[in-house]
Design a protein around this motif. Sequence first.
Motif, short mmCIF file in Angstrom:
data_model
loop_
_atom_site.label_atom_id
_atom_site.label_comp_id
_atom_site.label_asym_id
_atom_site.label_seq_id
_atom_site.Cartn_x
_atom_site.Cartn_y
_atom_site.Cartn_z
N ILE A 63 0.48 -9.86 1.14
CA ILE A 63 -0.61 -10.44 0.71
C ILE A 63 -1.32 -9.89 -0.60
O ILE A 63 -1.16 -10.64 -1.68
CB ILE A 63 -1.70 -10.62 1.47
N SER A 66 1.78 -10.15 -3.40
CA SER A 66 1.98 -11.40 -4.25
C SER A 66 1.18 -11.63 -5.33
O SER A 66 1.70 -12.53 -6.23
CB SER A 66 2.00 -12.53 -2.90
N ARG A 67 -0.13 -10.86 -5.19
CA ARG A 67 -0.79 -11.36 -6.53
C ARG A 67 -0.40 -10.85 -7.90
O ARG A 67 -0.56 -11.47 -8.94
CB ARG A 67 -2.11 -10.64 -6.28
N CYS A 127 7.77 -9.89 -0.72
CA CYS A 127 6.88 -10.99 -1.21
C CYS A 127 7.73 -11.74 -2.48
O CYS A 127 7.26 -12.72 -2.63
CB CYS A 127 5.55 -10.41 -1.62
N GLU A 212 0.17 -18.03 -9.78
CA GLU A 212 -0.08 -17.03 -8.69
C GLU A 212 -1.45 -16.73 -8.34
O GLU A 212 -1.56 -16.07 -7.48
CB GLU A 212 0.61 -15.75 -9.04
N THR A 213 -2.45 -17.26 -9.16
CA THR A 213 -3.76 -17.07 -8.62
C THR A 213 -4.27 -18.36 -7.94
O THR A 213 -5.55 -18.75 -8.03
CB THR A 213 -4.63 -16.76 -9.84
N TRP A 216 -7.04 -19.83 -2.28
CA TRP A 216 -6.83 -19.55 -1.01
C TRP A 216 -7.03 -20.77 -0.21
O TRP A 216 -6.59 -21.12 0.78
CB TRP A 216 -7.13 -18.26 -0.46
N GLY A 352 1.85 -21.74 -7.21
CA GLY A 352 1.55 -20.41 -6.49
C GLY A 352 2.39 -20.31 -5.25
O GLY A 352 1.77 -19.83 -4.46
N ARG A 355 2.17 -17.12 -2.80
CA ARG A 355 1.19 -16.83 -1.91
C ARG A 355 1.10 -17.84 -0.72
O ARG A 355 0.85 -17.09 0.40
CB ARG A 355 -0.12 -17.11 -2.67
N TYR A 356 1.82 -18.88 -0.63
CA TYR A 356 2.10 -19.88 0.43
C TYR A 356 3.18 -18.80 1.18
O TYR A 356 2.97 -18.87 2.34
CB TYR A 356 2.69 -20.95 0.23
#
Length: 450
Positions: A63, A66-67, A127, A212-213, A216, A352, A355-356
Amino acid sequence: MNEPTTKLPSGIAHAYWFQAFNAISWQTCTGSPLILFARALGASATALGVLVGLAPALTIMQIPASRYAADYGYKRVMLTGWSARVGVLGLLCLLPLGARVLPHDAVVTLLLAVMFSFCLLRGLATCAWMPWMTSIVPERVRGLYLSRDRTFINLASVIALFASGGLMTEHASMTGFALVFFLGFAGGAVSLAFLRRIPEPLSTTPRAAPAETADWRKILRDGPFLRLLAFSAVVQLSLSAHATFVLVFLREEVGFGDGTILWIGAGANLFGMLGLHMLGRHADRIGSRPYLGLVLAWWAVAIPAWFLIAIGAFESAGKIAIGLMIMGGYVGGCYELALTRLLMNTVASRPGPARYFALYAVVVSIIIATVPVAWGIGLDALRNFHAQAFGFQWNRYAILFAAESLSLFGIFLVLLRVRESRGESPAYMVQQIFVGMPSRGISYLMQMFR
């Protein structure tokens, strides 16, 4: 114009070889040999559950990682994390030798510390893997890519487990474990050479960074993704303790030796390759859901069979257990390929994707981490449990397998809600499960023995 979307990218063979040598490392240092080593040290079922749960629990590190994965570079993230991870395996090789001079309880503690470090580094690095592969492999050939990928993994796992079984049979217990872990260390070191040669991701420009942002909240409202996540979560809630405690059950209740168990595992991976060969391009044409239905049908047979073995309903328990393990490898290969392909295709078009993938991996992995620990505590508490019911002798493993059997209905319900954008109808799915796939399997076996 369409040719790039229907062919695998050049250089993808390096990814296959990376996965193969990484599988040797994974199978020998985190798979069955690790569980058997911990048990040989006298580790409790609770400690075994913690040991098994470390890798999935520390997947939560995906988590935060991944950012920054896209900015840092998917390839660079993998190389950095995997290099450090291989270094930690060098410490694992020393623990069986340390068991000769240190108390076994102390070695178990050191084992947990080493594996915590290993799994932490793995959690940070992984990631990047799925977004990287999704970027370079076109959608129409992802089933083909995954079938080859898993074939390399299974073949390497077969070799690793056969070699491990031989080392455990020919050498004293702790020396054998040290040699097995060194084999894993060597496999990890070689895998780094192939990792460096895998093609760079297609999206490497700074403009990829805003993806990538992704919000959520938007991810948590994505219906197809959430239904697939729910299916995977329910499967792991139901069955993630099964593989670990089947090994212990075979060792302590059925009476198999450590080397024999590893050889059976090798045979299971060999049959897994057969399943992967059958899927191949069929998954790209038919879809993933038919194969997930096939897997559930097998579980409805296999899990109750383990329960019947546990209560002593079969006289030839050992032979039946071997058959269940071998076929479990075949079905497990189908499950992993179908589920991974469906996840890749569900997520690929989203903004992104890292993140998934991270959210999916973390949710599923937390369940994988906690369920074996919970069952380990429960099985320790039921250590002396024995009861007579319906003419059979029940023990703690019968309770485990009975609970798993009852949970299959919940898996069936969530599978009905899983959707696939490119797949066949439910009627075609049933036809393939009960007619199409068995006929192809028979045809393939006949060709092998001509």
